[in-house]
Design a protein around this motif. Sequence first.
Motif, short mmCIF file in Angstrom:
data_model
loop_
_atom_site.label_atom_id
_atom_site.label_comp_id
_atom_site.label_asym_id
_atom_site.label_seq_id
_atom_site.Cartn_x
_atom_site.Cartn_y
_atom_site.Cartn_z
N ASN A 150 0.91 -1.14 0.02
CA ASN A 150 0.22 -0.07 0.05
C ASN A 150 0.99 1.28 -0.05
N LEU A 151 1.84 1.04 0.88
CA LEU A 151 2.95 2.36 0.81
C LEU A 151 3.61 2.69 -0.52
N LEU A 152 4.01 1.54 -1.36
CA LEU A 152 4.67 1.90 -2.56
C LEU A 152 3.61 2.29 -3.75
N HIS A 153 2.33 1.79 -3.58
CA HIS A 153 1.24 2.11 -4.32
C HIS A 153 0.91 3.63 -4.01
N THR A 154 0.85 3.97 -2.92
CA THR A 154 0.41 5.54 -2.29
C THR A 154 1.47 6.52 -3.07
N LEU A 155 2.78 6.01 -2.97
CA LEU A 155 3.80 6.91 -3.12
C LEU A 155 4.19 6.91 -4.87
N HIS A 156 3.68 5.74 -5.40
CA HIS A 156 3.58 5.82 -6.89
C HIS A 156 2.43 6.75 -7.56
N GLU A 157 1.24 7.09 -6.64
CA GLU A 157 0.14 7.68 -7.10
C GLU A 157 0.59 9.11 -6.90
N ILE A 158 1.13 9.62 -5.55
CA ILE A 158 1.78 10.92 -5.49
C ILE A 158 2.72 11.17 -6.58
N HIS A 159 3.65 10.50 -6.89
CA HIS A 159 4.84 10.87 -7.79
C HIS A 159 5.43 9.58 -8.07
N PRO A 160 5.09 9.05 -9.52
CA PRO A 160 5.98 7.93 -10.02
C PRO A 160 7.55 7.81 -9.67
N TYR A 161 7.84 6.69 -9.00
CA TYR A 161 9.26 6.52 -8.93
C TYR A 161 9.96 5.84 -10.06
N LYS A 162 11.16 6.47 -10.36
CA LYS A 162 12.11 6.22 -11.53
C LYS A 162 13.24 5.91 -11.00
N MET A 163 13.68 4.69 -11.12
CA MET A 163 15.32 4.48 -10.56
C MET A 163 16.27 5.09 -11.25
N THR A 164 17.17 5.94 -11.04
CA THR A 164 18.17 6.44 -11.96
C THR A 164 19.30 5.43 -12.45
N LYS A 165 20.00 5.56 -13.23
CA LYS A 165 20.96 4.85 -13.90
C LYS A 165 22.11 4.46 -12.72
N ASN A 166 22.47 5.55 -12.02
CA ASN A 166 23.40 5.32 -11.00
C ASN A 166 23.03 4.71 -9.75
N VAL A 167 21.75 4.54 -9.49
CA VAL A 167 21.19 3.93 -8.28
C VAL A 167 20.98 2.37 -8.88
N LYS A 168 20.61 2.22 -10.17
CA LYS A 168 20.70 0.66 -10.65
C LYS A 168 22.21 0.26 -10.31
N LEU A 169 22.99 0.76 -10.97
CA LEU A 169 24.25 0.40 -11.00
C LEU A 169 24.78 -0.18 -9.39
N LEU A 170 24.26 0.95 -8.58
CA LEU A 170 24.87 0.60 -7.33
C LEU A 170 24.02 -0.78 -6.71
N LEU A 171 22.75 -0.83 -7.03
CA LEU A 171 22.14 -1.92 -6.62
C LEU A 171 22.83 -3.41 -7.32
N TYR A 172 22.98 -3.34 -8.51
CA TYR A 172 23.69 -4.34 -9.12
C TYR A 172 25.16 -4.76 -8.55
N PHE A 173 25.75 -3.92 -8.05
CA PHE A 173 26.92 -3.92 -7.64
C PHE A 173 26.73 -4.75 -6.06
N ILE A 174 25.79 -4.07 -5.34
CA ILE A 174 25.41 -4.59 -4.21
C ILE A 174 24.97 -6.11 -4.24
N CYS A 175 24.40 -6.49 -4.99
CA CYS A 175 23.95 -7.72 -5.28
C CYS A 175 24.97 -8.83 -5.63
N SER A 176 26.03 -8.11 -6.15
CA SER A 176 27.19 -9.10 -6.87
C SER A 176 28.21 -9.25 -5.58
N THR A 177 28.24 -8.39 -4.51
CA THR A 177 29.24 -8.63 -3.65
C THR A 177 29.43 -9.84 -2.95
N PRO A 178 28.41 -10.70 -2.67
CA PRO A 178 28.72 -12.02 -2.43
C PRO A 178 29.53 -13.05 -3.29
#
Length: 377
Positions: free
Chosen positions: A110-138
Amino acid sequence: MDRDTFENQKLSRSMKKKSEWHAIYSTEPNFLLKILFWTGLLEDSTKFRCRWLIHAHFCFLVLVTVDVSVTAIRHNSNSTYYRALIHLSTYILIILTWFAMKCRTKQLSNLLHTLHEIHPYKMTKNVKLLLYFICSTPLIIGTFLTVSPNREWIATRMAHGFIITNIYVQMLIIFLKNTLIHTVYPLSLILIDFLFCSLCQHVCYILRCLTFEVKNKTPQNFTLSFQADIIKRRQRIDEALLSMQNVFYFPSFLACAANFCGCCTVVGQILRSDKYGDFIMIAFYAYFLANISSLLMCLWTAGGIPIELETFNKEFRTKIHQRVLVEGKEDEIDFEKHINDRSIFVLTGCDIIHFKRSDILILAGTILTYTLLIKMI
């Protein structure tokens, strides 16, 4: 329209609906949403065809924690049991954090849906790269420890004391077990922190956009209808913040406690650097960086919310005063009172941790103090 055509259209709509499960949360199926979906933290996860993965994920957390516990008990003397206990508490807190999040699946959706209705969230390229790097750390840490000169000692420890002479078997055990262990800690912990920080950052962005709209209005155009619209939108943001508090009230405290325990134990190990090789010490520094970065980012991003709220309130009051001076209309509806009556919202974890940027230095001092105490034990 014949029956076959009707059935095809119905099947097409059904497939489209399934493929667009993310539409109520984001404009695109970003990687973070997919992780939440696969691990069962969204309501839509129950529609996942491979639902067994959701249960397997939690079982995986428990099994790895049991394995780490056995290793710690077998390879720690009486004088180091206290340190091992604090280290194990990190894994236990991670399990409790994920369990607390799973109990709040509906509220998070419900929280994610509410925030999306207020203003759609779009992940930036740098944030995506950071998330991919975090997931590859193991995988990175597992590979790094596999080529360590201390390979034989690590393999024996990972095999619960059984001596392994075959180099390839040593490398296989080190890589697989370290990859699995580091998927639980620090990866699973960082993902919860990453979600929390992303939502806080998104709320800050929404508040900045709202403040920008108010700031760019001239006193003449800052009409009652515009003020009423801004107040309504601010009310929706306040509701989203309350929802965020309900979702992360307990998990944020557990996650911070896990990071804190991780920081203390790792710094304690670093201070005993004479007992470990260079490769293992580099791994310890990586753990510390992960823990301290997560804590700092949580305090920094969540601490930005009260700052943005205060900035908005100040800009709104300034515009009202300017309008009174220019228009000379003091008998209008006093929307400023609605702003002044609201206290500045601060996210908390169990009312024990208050996420404010002013607490960053306090955190650093606390970690150092407890680390020295652990070293003295």
